[in-house]
Motif scaffolding. Structure first.
Motif, PDB file in Angstrom:
ATOM      1  N   THR A 145      -9.784   1.945  12.142  1.00  0.00           N
ATOM      2  CA  THR A 145      -8.520   1.661  11.496  1.00  0.00           C
ATOM      3  C   THR A 145      -7.901   0.383  12.064  1.00  0.00           C
ATOM      4  O   THR A 145      -8.140   0.017  13.212  1.00  0.00           O
ATOM      5  N   ARG A 146      -7.087  -0.294  11.241  1.00  0.00           N
ATOM      6  CA  ARG A 146      -6.340  -1.459  11.711  1.00  0.00           C
ATOM      7  C   ARG A 146      -4.978  -1.063  12.278  1.00  0.00           C
ATOM      8  O   ARG A 146      -4.278  -1.900  12.844  1.00  0.00           O
ATOM      9  N   ASP A 163      -3.657  -1.103   6.078  1.00  0.00           N
ATOM     10  CA  ASP A 163      -3.519  -2.423   6.680  1.00  0.00           C
ATOM     11  C   ASP A 163      -2.057  -2.666   7.033  1.00  0.00           C
ATOM     12  O   ASP A 163      -1.206  -2.741   6.140  1.00  0.00           O
ATOM     13  N   ARG A 180      -9.356   3.552   7.427  1.00  0.00           N
ATOM     14  CA  ARG A 180      -9.992   2.235   7.417  1.00  0.00           C
ATOM     15  C   ARG A 180      -9.361   1.301   6.396  1.00  0.00           C
ATOM     16  O   ARG A 180      -9.390   0.079   6.556  1.00  0.00           O
ATOM     17  N   GLN A 212       0.851  -1.186   0.000  1.00  0.00           N
ATOM     18  CA  GLN A 212       0.000   0.000   0.000  1.00  0.00           C
ATOM     19  C   GLN A 212       0.887   1.236   0.000  1.00  0.00           C
ATOM     20  O   GLN A 212       1.842   1.310   0.789  1.00  0.00           O
ATOM     21  N   GLU A 244      -2.820   0.280  -4.129  1.00  0.00           N
ATOM     22  CA  GLU A 244      -2.611  -1.036  -3.542  1.00  0.00           C
ATOM     23  C   GLU A 244      -2.063  -1.978  -4.607  1.00  0.00           C
ATOM     24  O   GLU A 244      -2.607  -2.051  -5.714  1.00  0.00           O
TER      25      GLU A 244
END
Length: 253
Positions: free
Chosen positions: A150-151, A236, A233, A79, A99
């Motif tokens: 968010t992760r 990753d 969001r 990303q 991505e």
């Protein structure tokens, strides 16, 4: 989460953080090596399936980036948030999340943004009102408001305050409701409020992606709230996200 003592220290330095560094700033520490990302070839006599129209449109390399910039992107990165400034001395920019897929780099929508008042620099100094050019990892997030989903590790704290007005008289209230720390002159894996500056205080720091307040920043990149939340969001940690930021001419080198 930071401990109680750290929260107290963070609150104390919040005002000086804004005055001394604003959104922060610094030079471009180069990360990793090689853009990589080419999928393995197909073996045997069976020909590879023809790509679909959508996959055929996905570029093998990130658009607008030259060899020096591409070489700074870690090979494991899947990303990339590309912030492209309108000019070296401009405070206007746009942001695209890419991505990496088997077919190439898939682009998200282009979103308007603000960067520092005086534009961009390869060698930021605290207070120069320019955003740093370079490739930086994105590992930590936080904000005044609850985690938007968010992760990334998220630190909610009352120390994410932004009093006063911006360069064009706009209110700064809410600017730090959500932030993503840019790993320039900071320790990855800590709250965005962490004040440690590995390169020294003179090199700036506290560079964030944060909520746009409608005008130029001290060094950060400001996006509209809905755009920032969508970005947060999407990020990753398993895809090792980075931000690639600078004016168009610099990024093309």
């Amino acid at each position: 989460m930071i401990n109680r003592a750290h929260r107290v220290r963070a609150a104390i330095v919040a005002a000086s953080f804004l005055l001394l560094a604003g959104c922060g700033g610094g030079t471009a520490e180069r990360l990793g090596a090689g853009a990589g990302g080419s999928p393995p070839g197909h073996g045997g006599a069976t020909p590879a399936p023809a790509p679909t129209a959508s996959r055929a449109a996905e570029p093998r390399r990130l658009p607008g980036l030259g060899p020096r910039t591409l070489a700074a992107i870690p090979s494991r990165t899947r990303q990339a948030v590309v912030v492209t400034g309108r000019g070296k001395d401009s405070s206007s920019s746009h942001v695209v999340l890419y991505e990496r897929t088997e077919a190439g780099w898939r682009a998200g929508p282009s979103r308007p943004a603000h960067n520092a008042l005086k534009g961009w620099t390869d060698h930021h100094r605290a207070g120069d009102l320019r955003s740093p050019i370079g490739v930086f990892t994105l590992t930590d997030a936080g904000g005044l408001r609850p985690d938007p989903g968010t992760r990334l590790p998220y630190d909610r704290s009352g120390a994410f305050t932004s009093p006063g007005t911006g360069f064009e008289g706009e209110s700064l209230a809410g600017s730090f409701d959500y932030v993503v720390a840019v790993d320039y002159n900071r320790r990855p894996g800590t709250t965005p409020l962490d004040w440690t500056r590995p390169l020294g205080a003179s090199r700036g720091g506290g560079i964030w992606l944060h909520v746009d307040h409608g005008g130029p920043t001290h060094g950060c990149v400001g996006l509209r709230e809905r755009d920032l939340v969508e970005l947060m969001r999407a990020l990753d940690p398993a895809l090792h996200p980075v931000v690639v930021m600078g004016d168009a001419a610099s990024l093309a080198r």
